[in-house]
Design a protein around this motif. Structure first.
Motif, PDB file in Angstrom:
ATOM      1  N   ARG A   1      10.746   9.420  -2.351  1.00  0.00           N
ATOM      2  CA  ARG A   1      12.026  10.161  -2.701  1.00  0.00           C
ATOM      3  C   ARG A   1      12.956   9.412  -3.502  1.00  0.00           C
ATOM      4  NH1 ARG A   1      12.279  12.692   3.511  1.00  0.00           N
ATOM      5  NH2 ARG A   1      11.491  14.807   2.948  1.00  0.00           N
ATOM      6  N   VAL A   2      13.037   8.123  -3.286  1.00  0.00           N
ATOM      7  CA  VAL A   2      13.840   7.116  -3.962  1.00  0.00           C
ATOM      8  C   VAL A   2      13.282   7.351  -5.577  1.00  0.00           C
ATOM      9  CG1 VAL A   2      14.440   4.738  -4.315  1.00  0.00           C
ATOM     10  CG2 VAL A   2      14.414   5.681  -2.209  1.00  0.00           C
ATOM     11  N   PHE A   3      12.041   7.291  -5.766  1.00  0.00           N
ATOM     12  CA  PHE A   3      11.373   7.625  -7.184  1.00  0.00           C
ATOM     13  C   PHE A   3      12.041   8.758  -7.685  1.00  0.00           C
ATOM     14  CE2 PHE A   3       7.694   4.623  -6.212  1.00  0.00           C
ATOM     15  CZ  PHE A   3       8.153   3.692  -7.203  1.00  0.00           C
ATOM     16  N   GLY A   4      11.981   9.794  -6.895  1.00  0.00           N
ATOM     17  CA  GLY A   4      12.307  11.138  -7.603  1.00  0.00           C
ATOM     18  C   GLY A   4      13.958  11.204  -7.914  1.00  0.00           C
TER      19      GLY A   4
ATOM     20  N   THR B   1      10.342  16.409  -6.256  1.00  0.00           N
ATOM     21  CA  THR B   1      10.081  15.272  -5.799  1.00  0.00           C
ATOM     22  C   THR B   1      10.702  14.913  -4.454  1.00  0.00           C
ATOM     23  OG1 THR B   1       9.279  14.273  -7.944  1.00  0.00           O
ATOM     24  CG2 THR B   1       9.578  12.583  -6.022  1.00  0.00           C
ATOM     25  N   TRP B   2      12.023  15.150  -4.534  1.00  0.00           N
ATOM     26  CA  TRP B   2      12.807  15.163  -3.059  1.00  0.00           C
ATOM     27  C   TRP B   2      12.377  15.811  -2.090  1.00  0.00           C
ATOM     28  CZ3 TRP B   2      16.330  11.167  -1.693  1.00  0.00           C
ATOM     29  CH2 TRP B   2      17.033  11.574  -0.675  1.00  0.00           C
ATOM     30  N   GLU B   3      12.308  17.073  -2.477  1.00  0.00           N
ATOM     31  CA  GLU B   3      12.233  18.278  -1.607  1.00  0.00           C
ATOM     32  C   GLU B   3      10.752  18.102  -1.080  1.00  0.00           C
ATOM     33  OE1 GLU B   3      13.436  21.342   0.780  1.00  0.00           O
ATOM     34  OE2 GLU B   3      14.383  20.150  -0.575  1.00  0.00           O
ATOM     35  N   PHE B   4       9.703  17.620  -1.837  1.00  0.00           N
ATOM     36  CA  PHE B   4       8.280  17.957  -1.237  1.00  0.00           C
ATOM     37  C   PHE B   4       7.534  16.640  -0.989  1.00  0.00           C
ATOM     38  CE2 PHE B   4       9.243  21.815  -3.380  1.00  0.00           C
ATOM     39  CZ  PHE B   4       8.933  23.038  -2.416  1.00  0.00           C
ATOM     40  N   ALA B   5       8.187  15.477  -1.131  1.00  0.00           N
ATOM     41  CA  ALA B   5       7.497  14.110  -0.959  1.00  0.00           C
ATOM     42  C   ALA B   5       6.955  14.020   0.333  1.00  0.00           C
ATOM     43  CB  ALA B   5       8.867  13.071  -0.904  1.00  0.00           C
ATOM     44  N   ASP B   6       7.265  14.477   1.581  1.00  0.00           N
ATOM     45  CA  ASP B   6       6.578  14.399   2.478  1.00  0.00           C
ATOM     46  C   ASP B   6       5.132  15.312   2.493  1.00  0.00           C
ATOM     47  OD1 ASP B   6       7.994  16.992   2.743  1.00  0.00           O
ATOM     48  OD2 ASP B   6       8.462  16.727   4.889  1.00  0.00           O
ATOM     49  N   PHE B   7       5.148  16.367   1.771  1.00  0.00           N
ATOM     50  CA  PHE B   7       4.001  17.457   1.813  1.00  0.00           C
ATOM     51  C   PHE B   7       3.054  16.587   1.128  1.00  0.00           C
ATOM     52  CE2 PHE B   7       1.654  20.337  -0.982  1.00  0.00           C
ATOM     53  CZ  PHE B   7       1.078  20.755   0.094  1.00  0.00           C
ATOM     54  N   ALA B   8       3.700  15.924  -0.125  1.00  0.00           N
ATOM     55  CA  ALA B   8       2.653  15.411  -1.031  1.00  0.00           C
ATOM     56  C   ALA B   8       2.070  14.060  -0.434  1.00  0.00           C
ATOM     57  CB  ALA B   8       3.274  14.823  -2.476  1.00  0.00           C
TER      58      ALA B   8
ATOM     59  N   GLY C   1       0.854  -1.195  -0.066  1.00  0.00           N
ATOM     60  CA  GLY C   1      -0.055  -0.007  -0.071  1.00  0.00           C
ATOM     61  C   GLY C   1       0.871   1.320  -0.039  1.00  0.00           C
ATOM     62  N   TRP C   2       2.048   1.311   0.946  1.00  0.00           N
ATOM     63  CA  TRP C   2       2.781   2.530   0.785  1.00  0.00           C
ATOM     64  C   TRP C   2       3.426   2.465  -0.712  1.00  0.00           C
ATOM     65  CZ3 TRP C   2       5.341   0.339   5.671  1.00  0.00           C
ATOM     66  CH2 TRP C   2       4.525   0.105   6.848  1.00  0.00           C
ATOM     67  N   TYR C   3       3.752   1.549  -1.127  1.00  0.00           N
ATOM     68  CA  TYR C   3       4.625   1.636  -2.543  1.00  0.00           C
ATOM     69  C   TYR C   3       3.579   2.103  -3.614  1.00  0.00           C
ATOM     70  CZ  TYR C   3       6.587  -0.329  -6.854  1.00  0.00           C
ATOM     71  OH  TYR C   3       7.139  -0.300  -8.180  1.00  0.00           O
ATOM     72  N   GLY C   4       2.232   1.503  -3.523  1.00  0.00           N
ATOM     73  CA  GLY C   4       1.399   1.963  -4.476  1.00  0.00           C
ATOM     74  C   GLY C   4       0.796   3.484  -4.285  1.00  0.00           C
ATOM     75  N   ALA C   5       0.953   3.890  -3.016  1.00  0.00           N
ATOM     76  CA  ALA C   5       0.781   5.489  -2.783  1.00  0.00           C
ATOM     77  C   ALA C   5       1.815   6.408  -3.444  1.00  0.00           C
ATOM     78  CB  ALA C   5       0.366   5.784  -1.375  1.00  0.00           C
TER      79      ALA C   5
ATOM     80  N   ILE D   1       1.534   8.755  -7.197  1.00  0.00           N
ATOM     81  CA  ILE D   1       1.961  10.002  -7.422  1.00  0.00           C
ATOM     82  C   ILE D   1       3.031  10.091  -8.549  1.00  0.00           C
ATOM     83  CG2 ILE D   1       3.540  12.020  -6.102  1.00  0.00           C
ATOM     84  CD1 ILE D   1       2.103  10.958  -3.505  1.00  0.00           C
ATOM     85  N   MET D   2       3.883   9.445  -8.613  1.00  0.00           N
ATOM     86  CA  MET D   2       5.069   8.918  -9.837  1.00  0.00           C
ATOM     87  C   MET D   2       4.369   9.120 -11.049  1.00  0.00           C
ATOM     88  SD  MET D   2       8.278   9.283  -8.977  1.00  0.00           S
ATOM     89  CE  MET D   2       8.622   8.771 -10.663  1.00  0.00           C
ATOM     90  N   GLY D   3       3.199   8.277 -11.131  1.00  0.00           N
ATOM     91  CA  GLY D   3       2.632   8.422 -12.382  1.00  0.00           C
ATOM     92  C   GLY D   3       1.930   9.662 -12.527  1.00  0.00           C
ATOM     93  N   THR D   4       1.598  10.554 -11.646  1.00  0.00           N
ATOM     94  CA  THR D   4       1.183  12.028 -12.134  1.00  0.00           C
ATOM     95  C   THR D   4       2.474  12.717 -12.434  1.00  0.00           C
ATOM     96  OG1 THR D   4      -0.590  11.737 -10.553  1.00  0.00           O
ATOM     97  CG2 THR D   4       0.232  14.050 -11.085  1.00  0.00           C
ATOM     98  N   LEU D   5       3.633  12.339 -11.813  1.00  0.00           N
ATOM     99  CA  LEU D   5       4.865  13.501 -12.116  1.00  0.00           C
ATOM    100  C   LEU D   5       5.307  12.968 -13.441  1.00  0.00           C
ATOM    101  CD1 LEU D   5       6.348  13.033  -8.545  1.00  0.00           C
ATOM    102  CD2 LEU D   5       5.336  15.028  -9.550  1.00  0.00           C
ATOM    103  N   ILE D   6       5.083  11.706 -13.886  1.00  0.00           N
ATOM    104  CA  ILE D   6       5.749  11.519 -15.287  1.00  0.00           C
ATOM    105  C   ILE D   6       4.928  11.941 -16.287  1.00  0.00           C
ATOM    106  CG2 ILE D   6       4.517   9.170 -15.538  1.00  0.00           C
ATOM    107  CD1 ILE D   6       8.360   9.714 -16.212  1.00  0.00           C
ATOM    108  N   SER D   7       3.426  12.418 -16.039  1.00  0.00           N
ATOM    109  CA  SER D   7       2.512  12.648 -17.236  1.00  0.00           C
ATOM    110  C   SER D   7       3.214  13.975 -17.903  1.00  0.00           C
ATOM    111  CB  SER D   7       1.307  13.246 -16.467  1.00  0.00           C
ATOM    112  OG  SER D   7       1.373  14.127 -15.557  1.00  0.00           O
ATOM    113  N   PRO D   8       3.847  14.684 -17.705  1.00  0.00           N
ATOM    114  CA  PRO D   8       4.438  15.722 -18.640  1.00  0.00           C
ATOM    115  C   PRO D   8       5.381  15.013 -19.896  1.00  0.00           C
ATOM    116  CG  PRO D   8       4.695  16.742 -16.463  1.00  0.00           C
ATOM    117  CD  PRO D   8       4.213  14.957 -16.336  1.00  0.00           C
TER     118      PRO D   8
END
Length: 410
Positions: free
Chosen positions: A353-356, A328-335, A269-273, A277-284
């Motif tokens: 953060r690792v994804f970032g 992503t690294w800077e604002f991972a906790d906020f997201a 579940g944590w990984y999926g969450a 978010i990564m799926g959204t970030l890769i959309s551009p």
């Protein structure tokens, strides 16, 4: 002896230069307009997707959200096979002069419907063979069927993109996401859990299919037809592409399978969450690549023009990738806190953060994958990706248990 005034005449190359410049300018305008339409559509779907993901995470909790993410990943991987590289192959063919849009699209729809029907039993059995209980296996098969209507709706995007009218494609995606959100909230409110979410996605897909069919009718691209010859062409022509897409998509699928077996379900579940978010970030990256892909396909036989289009696409892709990775690294906790809540999904921050760190490379990979496909060179890329998957699986078998034992987050 004839005398020609240099001020009153020009060579053929000089005469054609303004026309070539105008054509190049018009193509850039089309790309920019299509990219804008995709951006606007992506903004809308992103907002809706964030709301949907937040509702799922907060209502289901990490464990059931992990089950949902497993089913979703299995369905997405299955549909990669079912769709058989159509999006890239058929768009490439439609972008070229003389292509029968109605015949390609009608045949593609028939192939998708047949493929999903055939896939139900194998998906259920394979999921069960992975060691999951029978209920999870049946849900995995049903999730594929529930995802089929939207897959059919997305198939119309091939015609919209081939005709460079991507605003219609974006409209279908936004409508689907809006209906999914409304129906999912109702299902969760009624306590229907994961099966209710699955039903909501199926009904929303039917709505999107109806809208896509209506928009296609106004496109003037000809009536839908099913052709055996076209089916063979799509199956043969799409084979190298689907091989490439399978080698790319099998990694996320295996990630979830291995994680669910080597770590508790909450970890999935944590990984999926983080992955959502990564799926959204890769959309551009997907937007830029999709906007340039018809043009790259059209000039694939003209090397200078192909290089020119590639250089134009690379610049925004790399800049956005670099900025996205740092953000992503800077604002991972906020997201994570904003969408899912840190109380239950706090460990997902480290995953995000690792994804970032790898986001920049993902942006480059998305563009290069489209470029390779437009040039008809996908087979070699697939072979390299197979090696990558083997190495990654070997590392995961060692790293997931180590991180689970030492960090509590596989």
């Amino acid at each position: 002896m004839w005398y020609t005034c240099p001020l009153m005449s020009s060579t053929p190359a000089e005469a054609s230069a303004p026309a070539l410049h105008e054509e190049h300018h018009d193509s850039r305008v089309k790309v920019a307009r299509n990219a804008l339409n995709l951006v606007l559509g992506q903004v809308a779907t992103t907002v809706l997707a964030v709301l949907l993901s937040a509702a799922l995470g907060r209502k289901l909790g990490p464990a059931d959200f992990g089950l949902y993410f497993l089913l979703l990943t299995t369905s997405q991987f299955t549909l990669i096979v079912v769709e058989w590289g159509q999006m890239l192959f058929v768009v490439r063919e439609m972008s070229r002069a003389g292509a029968s849009v109605g015949r390609y699209l009608g045949t593609s729809l028939a192939l998708r419907a047949a493929g999903a029907g055939v896939a139900f039993a194998p998906v259920a059995l394979i999921t069960w063979a992975w060691g999951y209980d029978l209920r999870t296996g049946v849900l995995a098969g049903l999730f594929v069927l529930a995802s089929l209507p939207f897959s059919l709706a997305q198939a119309f995007g091939m015609a919209f993109r081939g005709r460079e009218q991507m605003g219609k494609d974006a409209a279908v995606a936004v409508a689907n996401k809006a209906v999914v959100l409304a129906l999912t909230l109702a299902a969760l409110g009624a306590g229907m859990g994961v099966p209710g979410v699955m039903i909501a996605q199926g009904v929303a897909g039917l709505v999107a299919f109806g809208l896509a069919l209506r928009l296609y009718t106004g496109l003037g691209a000809g009536k839908l037809e099913v052709s055996r010859a076209t089916a063979r062409e799509v199956l043969v022509g799409g084979a190298p592409i689907v091989l490439m897409m399978i080698t790319v998509s099998v990694q996320p699928y295996l990630d979830v399978i291995l994680l669910s077996h080597l770590a508790p379900r909450e970890v999935v579940g944590w990984y999926g969450a983080a992955k959502n978010i990564m799926g959204t970030l890769i959309s551009p990256a997907m937007i830029i690549a999709a906007a340039w892909y018809p043009r790259l396909s059209r000039v694939s036989g003209d090397l200078p023009a192909f290089k020119r289009e590639l250089r134009a696409a690379v610049r925004p892709m790399l800049w956005l990738g670099a900025l996205g990775g740092l953000g992503t690294w800077e604002f991972a906790d906020f997201a994570i806190g904003l969408i899912y809540g840190l109380q239950k999904f706090g460990p997902a921050v480290d995953v995000l953060r690792v994804f970032g760190i790898g986001l920049f490379l993902l942006f480059a990979d998305v563009l290069l994958g489209h470029v390779i496909t437009a040039a008809g060179r996908s087979f070699g890329f697939s072979m390299g990706k197979i090696v990558s998957v083997v190495v990654a699986v070997g590392l995961q078998l060692w790293l997931i248990p180590w991180f689970q034992a030492n960090q509590g987050n596989g």
